[in-house]
Design a protein around this motif. Sequence first.
Motif, PDB file in Angstrom:
ATOM      1  N   ALA B 147     -43.752  -7.908  12.535  1.00  0.00           N
ATOM      2  CA  ALA B 147     -44.695  -6.963  11.953  1.00  0.00           C
ATOM      3  C   ALA B 147     -44.504  -5.592  12.591  1.00  0.00           C
ATOM      4  O   ALA B 147     -44.532  -4.558  11.904  1.00  0.00           O
ATOM      5  CB  ALA B 147     -46.125  -7.447  12.151  1.00  0.00           C
ATOM      6  N   ALA B 148     -44.263  -5.579  13.915  1.00  0.00           N
ATOM      7  CA  ALA B 148     -44.067  -4.315  14.617  1.00  0.00           C
ATOM      8  C   ALA B 148     -42.812  -3.613  14.109  1.00  0.00           C
ATOM      9  O   ALA B 148     -42.823  -2.394  13.825  1.00  0.00           O
ATOM     10  CB  ALA B 148     -43.970  -4.564  16.116  1.00  0.00           C
ATOM     11  N   LEU B 149     -41.713  -4.397  13.939  1.00  0.00           N
ATOM     12  CA  LEU B 149     -40.472  -3.826  13.424  1.00  0.00           C
ATOM     13  C   LEU B 149     -40.693  -3.249  12.021  1.00  0.00           C
ATOM     14  O   LEU B 149     -40.220  -2.153  11.701  1.00  0.00           O
ATOM     15  CB  LEU B 149     -39.397  -4.905  13.374  1.00  0.00           C
ATOM     16  CG  LEU B 149     -38.572  -5.114  14.647  1.00  0.00           C
ATOM     17  CD1 LEU B 149     -37.682  -6.338  14.493  1.00  0.00           C
ATOM     18  CD2 LEU B 149     -37.739  -3.883  14.950  1.00  0.00           C
ATOM     19  N   GLN B 150     -41.438  -3.998  11.221  1.00  0.00           N
ATOM     20  CA  GLN B 150     -41.730  -3.580   9.852  1.00  0.00           C
ATOM     21  C   GLN B 150     -42.507  -2.254   9.866  1.00  0.00           C
ATOM     22  O   GLN B 150     -42.219  -1.338   9.090  1.00  0.00           O
ATOM     23  CB  GLN B 150     -42.546  -4.676   9.149  1.00  0.00           C
ATOM     24  CG  GLN B 150     -42.637  -4.504   7.624  1.00  0.00           C
ATOM     25  CD  GLN B 150     -41.235  -4.468   7.001  1.00  0.00           C
ATOM     26  OE1 GLN B 150     -40.399  -5.320   7.296  1.00  0.00           O
ATOM     27  NE2 GLN B 150     -40.956  -3.474   6.167  1.00  0.00           N
ATOM     28  N   GLU B 225     -33.490  -4.023  15.825  1.00  0.00           N
ATOM     29  CA  GLU B 225     -33.591  -5.381  15.263  1.00  0.00           C
ATOM     30  C   GLU B 225     -32.693  -6.349  15.999  1.00  0.00           C
ATOM     31  O   GLU B 225     -33.084  -7.482  16.283  1.00  0.00           O
ATOM     32  CB  GLU B 225     -33.231  -5.340  13.782  1.00  0.00           C
ATOM     33  CG  GLU B 225     -34.460  -5.121  12.914  1.00  0.00           C
ATOM     34  CD  GLU B 225     -34.141  -5.284  11.440  1.00  0.00           C
ATOM     35  OE1 GLU B 225     -32.982  -4.998  11.069  1.00  0.00           O
ATOM     36  OE2 GLU B 225     -35.042  -5.686  10.714  1.00  0.00           O
ATOM     37  N   ARG B 226     -31.494  -5.879  16.335  1.00  0.00           N
ATOM     38  CA  ARG B 226     -30.555  -6.770  17.026  1.00  0.00           C
ATOM     39  C   ARG B 226     -31.047  -7.069  18.454  1.00  0.00           C
ATOM     40  O   ARG B 226     -30.901  -8.186  18.944  1.00  0.00           O
ATOM     41  CB  ARG B 226     -29.162  -6.152  17.073  1.00  0.00           C
ATOM     42  CG  ARG B 226     -28.466  -6.227  15.716  1.00  0.00           C
ATOM     43  CD  ARG B 226     -27.167  -5.487  15.730  1.00  0.00           C
ATOM     44  NE  ARG B 226     -26.200  -6.082  16.647  1.00  0.00           N
ATOM     45  CZ  ARG B 226     -25.153  -5.424  17.129  1.00  0.00           C
ATOM     46  NH1 ARG B 226     -24.963  -4.151  16.794  1.00  0.00           N
ATOM     47  NH2 ARG B 226     -24.314  -6.023  17.938  1.00  0.00           N
ATOM     48  N   LEU B 227     -31.662  -6.060  19.071  1.00  0.00           N
ATOM     49  CA  LEU B 227     -32.214  -6.273  20.410  1.00  0.00           C
ATOM     50  C   LEU B 227     -33.297  -7.337  20.376  1.00  0.00           C
ATOM     51  O   LEU B 227     -33.323  -8.273  21.181  1.00  0.00           O
ATOM     52  CB  LEU B 227     -32.829  -4.964  20.937  1.00  0.00           C
ATOM     53  CG  LEU B 227     -31.905  -4.020  21.705  1.00  0.00           C
ATOM     54  CD1 LEU B 227     -32.640  -2.731  22.008  1.00  0.00           C
ATOM     55  CD2 LEU B 227     -31.435  -4.677  22.993  1.00  0.00           C
ATOM     56  N   VAL B 228     -34.187  -7.167  19.378  1.00  0.00           N
ATOM     57  CA  VAL B 228     -35.324  -8.084  19.286  1.00  0.00           C
ATOM     58  C   VAL B 228     -34.860  -9.504  19.001  1.00  0.00           C
ATOM     59  O   VAL B 228     -35.363 -10.472  19.577  1.00  0.00           O
ATOM     60  CB  VAL B 228     -36.297  -7.586  18.200  1.00  0.00           C
ATOM     61  CG1 VAL B 228     -37.323  -8.641  17.879  1.00  0.00           C
ATOM     62  CG2 VAL B 228     -36.973  -6.312  18.674  1.00  0.00           C
ATOM     63  N   SER B 229     -33.846  -9.607  18.135  1.00  0.00           N
ATOM     64  CA  SER B 229     -33.390 -10.961  17.785  1.00  0.00           C
ATOM     65  C   SER B 229     -32.591 -11.574  18.937  1.00  0.00           C
ATOM     66  O   SER B 229     -32.255 -12.746  18.894  1.00  0.00           O
ATOM     67  CB  SER B 229     -32.541 -10.907  16.515  1.00  0.00           C
ATOM     68  OG  SER B 229     -31.343 -10.214  16.800  1.00  0.00           O
ATOM     69  N   GLY B 230     -32.303 -10.752  19.965  1.00  0.00           N
ATOM     70  CA  GLY B 230     -31.577 -11.296  21.105  1.00  0.00           C
ATOM     71  C   GLY B 230     -30.079 -11.284  20.924  1.00  0.00           C
ATOM     72  O   GLY B 230     -29.340 -11.787  21.756  1.00  0.00           O
ATOM     73  N   GLU B 231     -29.613 -10.700  19.793  1.00  0.00           N
ATOM     74  CA  GLU B 231     -28.167 -10.641  19.558  1.00  0.00           C
ATOM     75  C   GLU B 231     -27.495  -9.732  20.580  1.00  0.00           C
ATOM     76  O   GLU B 231     -26.388  -9.983  21.015  1.00  0.00           O
ATOM     77  CB  GLU B 231     -27.920 -10.038  18.171  1.00  0.00           C
ATOM     78  CG  GLU B 231     -27.554 -11.044  17.099  1.00  0.00           C
ATOM     79  CD  GLU B 231     -27.416 -10.328  15.773  1.00  0.00           C
ATOM     80  OE1 GLU B 231     -26.514  -9.475  15.660  1.00  0.00           O
ATOM     81  OE2 GLU B 231     -28.239 -10.600  14.875  1.00  0.00           O
ATOM     82  N   LEU B 232     -28.252  -8.662  20.897  1.00  0.00           N
ATOM     83  CA  LEU B 232     -27.677  -7.634  21.752  1.00  0.00           C
ATOM     84  C   LEU B 232     -28.373  -7.686  23.107  1.00  0.00           C
ATOM     85  O   LEU B 232     -29.593  -7.763  23.172  1.00  0.00           O
ATOM     86  CB  LEU B 232     -27.905  -6.270  21.080  1.00  0.00           C
ATOM     87  CG  LEU B 232     -27.053  -5.102  21.545  1.00  0.00           C
ATOM     88  CD1 LEU B 232     -25.600  -5.307  21.151  1.00  0.00           C
ATOM     89  CD2 LEU B 232     -27.586  -3.813  20.913  1.00  0.00           C
ATOM     90  N   ASP B 233     -27.610  -7.667  24.170  1.00  0.00           N
ATOM     91  CA  ASP B 233     -28.230  -7.603  25.492  1.00  0.00           C
ATOM     92  C   ASP B 233     -28.633  -6.165  25.795  1.00  0.00           C
ATOM     93  O   ASP B 233     -28.038  -5.231  25.282  1.00  0.00           O
ATOM     94  CB  ASP B 233     -27.223  -8.098  26.539  1.00  0.00           C
ATOM     95  CG  ASP B 233     -27.958  -8.705  27.719  1.00  0.00           C
ATOM     96  OD1 ASP B 233     -29.201  -8.561  27.766  1.00  0.00           O
ATOM     97  OD2 ASP B 233     -27.304  -9.320  28.576  1.00  0.00           O
ATOM     98  N   ALA B 234     -29.658  -6.003  26.612  1.00  0.00           N
ATOM     99  CA  ALA B 234     -30.202  -4.662  26.851  1.00  0.00           C
ATOM    100  C   ALA B 234     -29.167  -3.734  27.469  1.00  0.00           C
ATOM    101  O   ALA B 234     -29.226  -2.538  27.289  1.00  0.00           O
ATOM    102  CB  ALA B 234     -31.426  -4.750  27.747  1.00  0.00           C
TER     103      ALA B 234
END
Lengths: 255, 235, 393
Positions: B147-150, B225-234
Amino acid sequence: MKTKKNKLTVRNLKLWYGESEALHGIDLDIVSGKVTSLIGPSGCGKSTFLRCFNRMNDRIPNCRVEGEVLLEGHDIYAPDVDVVQLRSHVGMVFQKPNPFPKSIYENIAYAPRIHGMVDDGDDMDELVETALKRASIWDEVKDKLQQPGTALSGGQQQRLCIARTIAVQPDVILMDEPCSALDPIATAKIEELMDELKEDYTIVIVTHNMQQAARASDYTAYFYLGDLIEYGETQKVFTTPRDQRTEDYITGRFG
Amino acid sequence: MNQHTFKRFEDELNLLKSKTVSMGGLVEKAVRRSMKALMNYDQKRATKVIERDRAINALEVEIDEMTRSLLALRQPAASDLRLVIATIKIVTDLERCGDLAEGIAEYALKVHEHPHAHMDSLEVLSDRVLQQVKSALDAFTYDDVNAALQTIENDKRINKQYKAIERENLTYMLEDPRYISSGMMVAAISKNLERIGDHAVNISEMVIYKVKGHDVRHVDHATAERLVSGELDAE
Amino acid sequence: MAELMLKSALQSDARKRRRNRADRRFKWYGFTALVLAMAFLVFFFIDIIGKGLPAFQQAEMLVQVSYSEAVKDNYNLALDKISRKLVSRSWLRTIPMMLEDHPELVGTTSEEWVVTDYHIDQFLKGHEGHGLIEKDQKLVEKLCEEGKIKLAFNSGFFTHGDSKMPENAGILASAIGSVLVLLLTMLVAVPIGVMTAIYLEEFAPDNRFTQLIEVNINNLAAIPSILYGLLGLAIFINFMGVPRSSALAGGLTLALMTLPIIIIATRAALRAVPETIREAAYGLGASNLQTVWDHVLPLAKPGILTGAIIGLAQAMGETAPLLIVGMMAYIPEAPHSILEATTVLPAQVYTWSGESIRAFEERTAAGIMVLLAVLLSMNALAVRLRNRSETNW
């Protein structure tokens, strides 16, 4: 990102007390010139793990170790390794300050003497002074070097023990809950000291005090029931731990 | 999530969150009511909104006090720490929103001086902005990262619409110089609404930080989005 | 309401009173037991001291001694007829021997204070059954008034060996015997005991075998001491051929008996050294031996010394095992080597206590007093060492 040099490398380390396995295959790299803290609830194996680095566990009957612990690439569990030599490279500071019931001078001079580093006399005087200065306790004890080390306060005793350890010029200093018997000021002094010492030494510290791990260490490893759950930069582990078990432990949710 | 071993700490964290949520409710209400007062030339309602801003400010002070004592006394870590940090930021955003709503209410007191002002498009914008505020607060309440991303994504549409209103308003003012004072009022109100929308975005970003620990400010949406989904490391 | 409840809770009711009474009763029982024990002790001391003190005095008589050639053959001729009957025969008998050693004395006369016959001694001390005949009593009383007979300090008690004549019996031989035996015990038991304890405590692996040894050592400390005598007889005298009654046999036997005590005390002292000290040493890279020698032993030393002294004190007072190895005998001469027949203080006391002559009774008591004094000072030394050991670390 800077390249990190590993002082100690642990590969698939397993440890048994008799029939029960206390460590279930630990893989961990201790970064050179940094403070690494081992945290976790009591009985999680962190002290046991720490004592693998200087083979202090050898003294416990029925204790068996499998896997590799490499000190700068050399397996310290190799059959030709002399434990006495190993311990002069990997020093240890204990939970309860435990100076020898001898003079302050003797406390420092003992280990260099048995390792044949310097002879008694001016050289030894200099070494004692350097070690005490390095441990930030010289100013407090310089006028009473011949007094018993046990007459100092708890915090001073612990710094004396640190001085005693660095007198042998080790590569690694292991600290097993070094501040658990000290008041906050003495604790702060030890933490400050750790911060200074990490320029020259690699420090591994076991602590029950999470704030201490957060304050004083660069890397944090969380142990739980003999497993390494999470290992990473302290700042990361304390703000955004990856594992729910780490999260629960450091936020005080334990159930 | 497990319960805190120290029950009082748990209670305090819960109280902090619920206070923030209720502050959000007050702000949301203030925005809605100020717009209603504006559209209906309702001076009484406008006055009420202005008065109620004091309650919002008081709540801000109270929540700040709580976060300070939590930091000093409980030394929160990990998710607890992120909740406290996010709350400090969100409360500031909410307070700003409250001030902006107050500003709209002040225009509502004078809106009868501009009987010919074109405010239809403002109503549409305010509906969108209110939706944003509501979804940002919901995301905070339910730790809803999606919801926050949206919400962050939706802000683009608000900006677009704000630009449209700006152009439309400018056209009216160019056509008829007598409209200029009305036009300036509309411009100010739309600016306030757009800024409220920006604060909703800030709140959403803080929700993502609180839940995931990633700072998605100043990164593009795809990366976020990729960060949130965990695809990308910080790193 | 709450106040009322508190008030009643603070007041005593029957149950609390009963509890307090039980408390007081228990305290009283304990106190009674203590008083009883003290009474026995005081009674014992008064009895012993009352009996033993007179032994430190001895009746002496001023006599005219004339040394002549004839005395060498018949010592009775040295004195006049009256004094001849009153002085100790054991002294009279020594005159010819003395003349052999000092021929220049022949033909001289001298006035000397000489130990009297024990009957006179007992009579002067007012003891029942002194056995002095009426006629002699008068004579002695007269000589007393003339100042020719008096009670003087009994130096002979400390300078003579045993004798069948009570007035001549002393503790010197047995005291020297005790010292020799104790020295041997110490030389054998302390090093072996301490080394055993160090090995068991610091070096030995913890397995079935060492556990078995530990249990056995603990049991050895509790078996009757006379069995050690039998063991000593079998091993040292019969098997190894050590002379019977010798200080060596006694010392070795007592060493056997003392070993478990020293081992147990040393192990306790080692165990009392905090583990943190060992960890500190090992952590610095000290070897096993360095750790024990440099750090553990210095801390355990006072405890070990205390244990050793208490063990030796016990050995000093022991009689039963020495009975078996033949040291409970009439041995008047102080030994010149550890292979000669020897007796020890407690054995001397025992021998005297069995004598039929009443005059030995006070000597028995005096012997006990000397023995007690030695044991008490050994224990005091042990206590002092223990107090000194209470350094903080």
